[in-house]
Design a protein around this motif. Structure first.
Motif: not given
Length: 184
Positions: A73-79, A91-104
């Motif tokens: 998520v953090d890398a995707f948010a930077r992109l 933009v709203l982005v959804a991806a997993r964080d470093a622990d694998g938990t979905p984040a917004l």
């Protein structure tokens, strides 16, 4: 303009957006997708040049995956922030964080990034966010969150001429199932 929303809950993250494009007070399209599926990550965007934004973000995502592998998520948010800054996009982005938990994450047109549980951008954002806040349950299932997001877009469509009734969603489940995009 259009409206996009994001909901994070125990079941995962849902992004939703309508398909209407209004410019200069005229409907330009009723079929433009504002919710984007990049496989294990998703985004919802509002801006004047959605196609240009999508092309840029898609190229950046492909390049990142080729060079570094999985996108979190953090890398995707930077992109998304780099592209948002270039296109004046929200933009709203959804991806997993470093622990694998979905984040917004919410990305403003200036490229700033905020971690959120609920978010809305676009011409009907105020109405949609009010609906999200009134009905949000942090312990909700992914299906309940998707219904809430759809209801928020529907409420915005009733009160905002720039928001349409056709809704696309992107779901990122808390379990390890692959993400699914559905239309309503």
């Amino acid at each position: 303009m259009s409206t996009v929303v994001g909901v994070a809950c125990a079941g995962g993250v849902v992004l939703a957006g309508d398909r209407l494009v209004v410019a200069d007070g005229r409907v330009r399209s009723r079929s433009r997708r504002h919710v984007l599926d990049f496989g294990s990550v998703g985004a919802a965007v509002v801006c004047g040049d959605v196609e240009g934004f999508v092309d840029r973000l898609d190229a950046d995502v492909r390049s990142y995956r080729t060079e570094r592998g999985d996108l979190r998520v953090d890398a995707f948010a930077r992109l998304a922030a780099d592209a948002a800054d270039a296109f004046g996009a929200s933009v709203l982005v959804a991806a997993r964080d470093a622990d694998g938990t979905p984040a917004l994450r919410s990305v403003a047109p200036d490229g700033s990034v905020t971690e959120d549980r609920l978010a809305a951008f676009g011409s009907g954002a105020a109405v949609a966010l009010g609906g999200l806040e009134a009905g949000h349950d942090p312990e909700a299932s992914l299906d309940d969150a998707a219904a809430l997001a759809g209801d928020a877009i529907a409420a915005a469509a009733e009160r905002d001429a720039g928001t349409g009734a056709d809704v696309d969603t992107y779901r990122l489940s808390a379990c390890s199932d692959p993400p699914a995009r559905a239309s309503r």
